[in-house]
Design an enzyme around this catalytic site. Structure first.
Site, PDB file in Angstrom:
ATOM      1  N   HIS A  48       0.816  -1.221   0.000  1.00  0.00           N
ATOM      2  CA  HIS A  48       0.000   0.000   0.000  1.00  0.00           C
ATOM      3  C   HIS A  48       0.852   1.274   0.000  1.00  0.00           C
ATOM      4  CE1 HIS A  48      -2.931   3.007   1.105  1.00  0.00           C
ATOM      5  NE2 HIS A  48      -2.388   3.150   2.310  1.00  0.00           N
ATOM      6  N   HIS A  72       3.734   6.836   5.636  1.00  0.00           N
ATOM      7  CA  HIS A  72       2.535   7.535   6.092  1.00  0.00           C
ATOM      8  C   HIS A  72       1.677   6.762   7.093  1.00  0.00           C
ATOM      9  CE1 HIS A  72       0.217   5.372   2.938  1.00  0.00           C
ATOM     10  NE2 HIS A  72      -0.813   5.618   3.709  1.00  0.00           N
ATOM     11  N   GLU A  76       0.519   5.435  12.853  1.00  0.00           N
ATOM     12  CA  GLU A  76      -0.844   4.997  13.160  1.00  0.00           C
ATOM     13  C   GLU A  76      -0.927   3.483  13.399  1.00  0.00           C
ATOM     14  OE1 GLU A  76      -3.672   6.541  13.559  1.00  0.00           O
ATOM     15  OE2 GLU A  76      -5.145   4.929  13.321  1.00  0.00           O
ATOM     16  N   ASP A  77      -0.285   2.706  12.539  1.00  0.00           N
ATOM     17  CA  ASP A  77      -0.543   1.264  12.532  1.00  0.00           C
ATOM     18  C   ASP A  77       0.574   0.394  13.113  1.00  0.00           C
ATOM     19  OD1 ASP A  77      -2.881   1.870  11.302  1.00  0.00           O
ATOM     20  OD2 ASP A  77      -2.188   1.417   9.270  1.00  0.00           O
ATOM     21  N   ASP A 139      -3.034   8.487  -0.919  1.00  0.00           N
ATOM     22  CA  ASP A 139      -3.421   7.421   0.007  1.00  0.00           C
ATOM     23  C   ASP A 139      -4.887   7.040  -0.215  1.00  0.00           C
ATOM     24  OD1 ASP A 139      -3.467   5.727   2.292  1.00  0.00           O
ATOM     25  OD2 ASP A 139      -4.182   7.396   3.539  1.00  0.00           O
ATOM     26  N   ASP A 260     -23.334  15.061 -26.061  1.00  0.00           N
ATOM     27  CA  ASP A 260     -21.881  15.221 -26.053  1.00  0.00           C
ATOM     28  C   ASP A 260     -21.237  14.358 -24.978  1.00  0.00           C
ATOM     29  OD1 ASP A 260     -23.281  16.783 -24.391  1.00  0.00           O
ATOM     30  OD2 ASP A 260     -21.978  18.523 -24.499  1.00  0.00           O
TER      31      ASP A 260
HETATM   32 MN    MN Z   1      -2.694   4.554   4.039  1.00  0.00          MN
END
Ligand code: MN
Length: 738
Positions: A48, A72, A76-77, A139, A260
């Site tokens: 990712h 990034h 957080e993870d 992201d 169109d």
């Molecule tokens: Mn992400």
């Protein structure tokens, strides 16, 4: 899956001296931190951040931004911390990664006050350094591309947030490609049926027009080259399903009406060439009026510059053209990123467009943040900021605080259907911000809408004209269709009962079942409705149910002669109509009781009449004097452009006036014995005279009658219409204006 060395190669392609060590270090760190983590798809997690980084290399961003992309999700993870990243990669990168971590926790699909507050946090986080926004958008784009592996709830929430916040934000920052892809992916999840339908139709169209895009591309390019624009590039494409869908909604068009659906981009060297290309194209093909826009002399707020026009081009297709320089194209594609992207100093040779150090999109962002600092309330902030982002939408709320986004011009009815079709169908009223308001009210931002419902209710067909969303329109159409069918089925049932009765049989639904295939009908209800609509005759049904039945012809027979006199109809038929005295029929009005006319002017009434009580107007006609029309008369449209012929007139009647006035009534009646007599009797009952009666058999079971009557005034005429409507041998009655 993208490999690390591929990523490095991509960066080196546009920035040969890129800090390869930094990229490798960031990759290894992220790889170690995410370790065995997997994505919902089963891919290793590291795929990712790698893909997110790859998206950013398309925008040619510098290696620190690419490193931020790789890192990034670490804070957080994983066990990574800001301090650790600061230490390893420097404070600059640490700050950006932390900024992204903060954004991730902001829930943007939530209650009004909360949403404003959260949007404010988001903008604050990205205003700090625009690279945060770039990484965030990349992201989100990668997450949207891989959304299929998520649970349906998560898909819906993420798509909604993308459609409402990130896609418009990308647009506001001038990143059109990003915005388009985000919208497209969200659309697929938010409204799968619509997405499916539009996609299939587009595919079908491109199959049918195979090779057309190439052909037009070639023809356009050849033309430009032949006229001295040797470097011109032409790129055509079918529009995206979402942009087609949005156009259908905003302009209330059906797919067939959308002409169109092809867009072409003409890229040329410099600004003079843009206008030159425009001139060449406009000389060669017909221009669709009202579609030309010059965003070169007046750029959009997000720095977008281009010439727009629509022509009826090669192969008689309506096509949209965007004409711009290659540099403008870069900005149109990458927006704010185009200003931050790595440049090797080659972009200072003026192709005419001025590159400010700061793009105006970025200054918009800064301006917004400044307003924030002045301490606006969150709601006010929402008013100012979000609304700028979503100029073509209004945001309203349910009493429970759920946000409903609607196109501008939406009404409470649209709101109700947006919440649920059932709610829309049963709507009878609405409270806006606690007050009962008409259903035609246009909603504005921040309105809280409470729908008032009844148990059963069929939405009036007229609502179709009021609503602006496709969802509401389709639902109303479906509901009215069902209601009309029910009405016809009732009428059909009555007709069948009578026809069977006259033949000495009893009609029942069960008896009809075995005969359905002989009538070419699928179900009983359809067959009965077909009779009600006059598409199938009741006698055919009778014969299908009782093949042995010998029918005597059923005809309309006039009753006895006493008290009747003849009236000639235009078709030459003679009817016997009860009336008091032929002398009652007025031949014309001698001195018209009308004010506002000059003396000695000849005055006529419209062929379908005008009666006291009608709002009237006089039209001067050469050699014929003045004709008086009721204001409803459709003929008046013909004189729209000739105001000098319109005369302001009014009725001028005194109490003693005993004149009668002509009017025409159109009746659709069941074709059964006695109908004519009943009509005639009703006319006599309300003391109205019949002057002429025309009839036409419009279908096996229906007769249409045009009745020229003479009445005292509008009240008497309306009384006649009401009484006729009540006869059960009559399907419809209306006054006719010509
Ligand atoms: Mn992400």
């Amino acid at each position: 899956m993208m490999r690390q060395y591929e990523l490095v190669e991509r960066v080196q392609k546009y920035k040969p001296d890129a800090n390869e060590a930094l990229l490798n270090k960031a990759y290894v760190y992220a790889m170690q931190k995410h370790g065995q983590q997997k994505r919902a798809s089963g891919d290793p997690y590291i795929s990712h951040p790698l893909e997110v980084a790859a998206i950013l290399t398309d925008m040619r961003l510098d290696e620190s931004t690419i490193a931020v992309a790789l890192l990034h999700d670490t804070i957080e993870d994983t066990t990574a911390t800001r301090a650790e990243i600061d230490e390893l990669f420097g404070e600059d990168i640490g700050r950006l990664v932390e900024g992204l971590t903060k954004i991730k926790k902001i829930d943007l699909v939530t209650k009004k006050a909360k949403q404003a507050e959260n949007l404010r946090k988001l903008l604050l986080a990205i205003s700090d350094d625009v690279r945060v926004l770039l990484v965030k958008l990349a992201d989100r784009l990668h997450n949207m591309r891989t959304l299929d592996h998520m649970s349906p709830e998560k898909r819906a929430r993420i798509s909604e947030e993308t459609m409402e916040i990130y896609a418009p934000l990308a647009g506001r920052m001038g990143m059109q490609d990003m915005r388009e892809e985000l919208e497209e992916l969200s659309f697929r999840h938010i409204n799968p049926e619509a997405h499916d339908t539009v996609t299939k139709r587009l595919e079908e169209l491109s199959r049918r027009n195979e090779g057309l895009v190439k052909k037009i591309e070639t023809e356009l390019r050849d033309l430009l080259v032949a006229n001295g624009l040797a470097n011109a590039m032409v790129k055509g494409r079918l529009k995206s399903p979402y942009s087609v869908f949005r156009k259908m909604q905003s302009k209330s068009l059906s797919f067939e009406q959308l002409s169109d659906i092809y867009g072409f981009r003409l890229l040329v060297d410099d600004i003079p060439s843009c206008y030159r290309a425009l001139g060449i194209v406009h000389t060669r093909w017909r221009v669709v009026p009202g579609r030309f826009k010059d965003y070169i002399s007046t750029p959009k707020q997000n720095d977008y510059r281009s010439l727009h026009t629509t022509i009826v081009g090669p192969s008689s297709q309506r096509i949209e053209l965007q004409i711009r320089t290659k540099r403008m194209h870069e900005i149109a594609e990458f927006g704010i990123a185009a200003h931050t992207l790595y440049k090797d100093g080659a972009n200072t040779n003026g192709d005419g467009d001025v590159l400010s150090r700061e793009s105006s999109a970025y200054s918009w962002l800064r301006h917004t943040i400044e307003a924030l600092a002045e301490g606006d309330s969150p709601e006010e902030f929402l008013e100012h900021t979000k609304l700028e982002l979503f100029q073509d939408q209004v945001f309203c709320f349910t009493p429970k605080g759920k946000l409903i986004a609607l196109p501008r011009g939406a009404t409470p009815i649209d709101f109700a259907y947006a919440v649920h079709t059932n709610i829309g169908d049963t709507t009878v009223g609405a409270k806006i911000n606690g007050r009962i308001m008409p259903l035609v009210t246009r909603l504005t931002n921040g309105d809280e809408v409470e729908i008032i419902r009844s148990g059963v209710q069929v939405p009036p067909a007229a609502w179709e004209e009021i609503v602006v969303t496709g969802k509401a329109r389709a639902a109303i159409r479906r509901a009215t269709r069902l209601a009309i069918r029910k009405q016809y089925a009732g009428l059909g049932h009555r007709i069948l009962e009578r026809t069977f009765e006259r033949a000495g049989k009893v009609f029942s639904r069960d008896a009809l079942k075995p005969a359905l295939h002989r009538l070419g009908q699928k179900d009983v209800e359809d067959a009965i409705a077909a009779v009600g609509r006059g598409e199938m005759s009741s006698l055919d049904v009778l014969r299908a149910v009782y093949p042995d039945h010998q029918d005597e012809r059923v005809t309309v027979k006039p009753a006895g002669d006493e008290g009747w006199f003849n009236v000639h109809s235009a078709s030459g038929m003679i009817f016997k109509i009860p009336g008091k005295n032929k002398a009652d029929l007025a031949d014309g009005v001698e001195a018209p009781p009308i004010r506002g006319l000059a003396a000695n002017v000849e005055v006529h009434f419209a062929p379908t009449g005008a009666v006291p009580g009608d709002r009237i107007v006089g039209i001067m006609e050469k050699g014929k004097g003045i004709t008086i029309y009721p204001i409803q008369s459709p003929i008046l449209q013909r004189f729209d452009d000739e105001p000098e012929r319109w005369i302001d007139v009014r009725w001028d009647l005194d109490e003693a006036n005993k004149s009668r006035f002509a009017a025409r009534v159109l009746i659709n009646a069941l074709n059964e014995p006695g109908t004519l007599a009943k009509v005639a009797q009703t006319v006599a009952d309300v003391d109205v005279n019949i002057r002429v009666l025309n009839t036409a058999r419009v279908a096996a079971d229906f007769t249409e009658m045009a009745l020229d009557v003479e009445v005292w005034d509008l009240r008497q005429l309306n009384q006649l219409l009401v009484q006729l409507k009540e006869l059960d041998c009559i399907a419809t009655v209306k006054r006719l204006y010509e």
